[in-house]
Design a protein around this motif. Structure first.
Motif, short mmCIF file in Angstrom:
data_model
loop_
_atom_site.label_atom_id
_atom_site.label_comp_id
_atom_site.label_asym_id
_atom_site.label_seq_id
_atom_site.Cartn_x
_atom_site.Cartn_y
_atom_site.Cartn_z
N PHE A 199 0.87 -1.18 0.00
CA PHE A 199 0.00 0.00 0.00
C PHE A 199 0.90 1.23 0.00
O PHE A 199 1.61 1.50 0.95
CB PHE A 199 -0.92 0.00 1.23
N GLN A 210 -5.26 3.53 -10.70
CA GLN A 210 -4.48 2.81 -9.70
C GLN A 210 -4.92 3.16 -8.28
O GLN A 210 -4.94 2.31 -7.39
CB GLN A 210 -2.99 3.10 -9.89
N GLN A 211 -5.26 4.43 -8.08
CA GLN A 211 -5.74 4.85 -6.77
C GLN A 211 -7.05 4.15 -6.43
O GLN A 211 -7.25 3.71 -5.29
CB GLN A 211 -5.94 6.37 -6.75
N ARG A 269 -6.31 0.55 -5.59
CA ARG A 269 -5.67 0.50 -4.27
C ARG A 269 -6.68 0.70 -3.16
O ARG A 269 -6.70 -0.03 -2.16
CB ARG A 269 -4.58 1.57 -4.19
#
Length: 211
Positions: A104, A113-114, A117
């Motif tokens: 992380f 991608q955020q 995640r």
């Protein structure tokens, strides 16, 4: 100079840090510092309220890496785990787990991608809370059974303690073989296979002898 910090929670007096550190080093981590809480419940106590857990917020700097066995070490429930991970990421700290090799990192700027995640953080935090709840239920069931029939229900004492049990289940989660786990834990392959094939039963048996 950036450092790698292992945070461990040791929940009973009979446990040691060795298994958690051994597992982390076996996964390839070079640990610069170990921070550990002893005798603190991860189910009832927030990370920021633990004697050593709260030190992490002071000693970790941008670029540092925080290593934990799994995300359940970072909070008592879904919200606490999520808040802890996001706090460290905002501070530029990279969080890595030994189990499943999760990473992380708040440095990414790509919105896709955020989103991935953040969804992963939510999933892992929810799974950690579910596992903690399952553990509590198994312990309650074991204790209730022992009270109902203390002479016969307790059964044979397990060959493993809580720390060893956690190490076995953690290594199983990384698809390690029974022989490899036996070499690390010193348990028999049969004991490891019993844990693998009936984790709930193994958890209940352990809970009986932790009373």
């Amino acid at each position: 100079m950036n450092k790698t910090v292992l945070y461990a929670r040791v929940s009973t007096a009979d446990q040691t840090l060795q298994h958690q550190r051994t597992q982390a080093e076996a996964a390839g981590f070079k640990i610069d510092k170990v921070v550990a809480d002893h005798g603190v419940s991860g189910v009832t106590t927030k990370l920021a309220e633990r004697p050593e857990g709260k030190r992490l917020f002071d000693i970790l700097r941008p670029g540092d890496t925080l290593v934990v066995r799994w995300v359940d070490r970072l909070g008592r429930d879904y919200q606490d785990v999520s808040d802890s991970i996001r706090h460290f990421m905002r501070d530029g700290v990279i969080i890595k787990t030994v189990i499943n090799a999760m990473v992380f990192d708040g440095a990414t700027k790509d919105p896709i991608q955020q989103a991935v995640r953040d969804a992963l953080i939510a999933f892992m935090a929810a799974t950690a809370e579910a596992q903690a709840t399952a553990t509590k239920e198994a312990q309650r069931a074991g204790i209730a059974g022992a009270k109902a029939d203390p002479k016969t229900y307790r059964g044979r004492k397990p060959s493993y303690d809580r720390e060893t049990f956690d190490l076995v289940t953690g290594m199983l989660a990384t698809n390690a073989g029974a022989s490899a786990i036996a070499a690390v834990t010193k348990l028999s392959r049969q004991a490891i296979l019993r844990i693998r094939d009936d984790r709930a039963g193994a958890e209940k048996a352990l809970a009986l002898w932790e009373m």
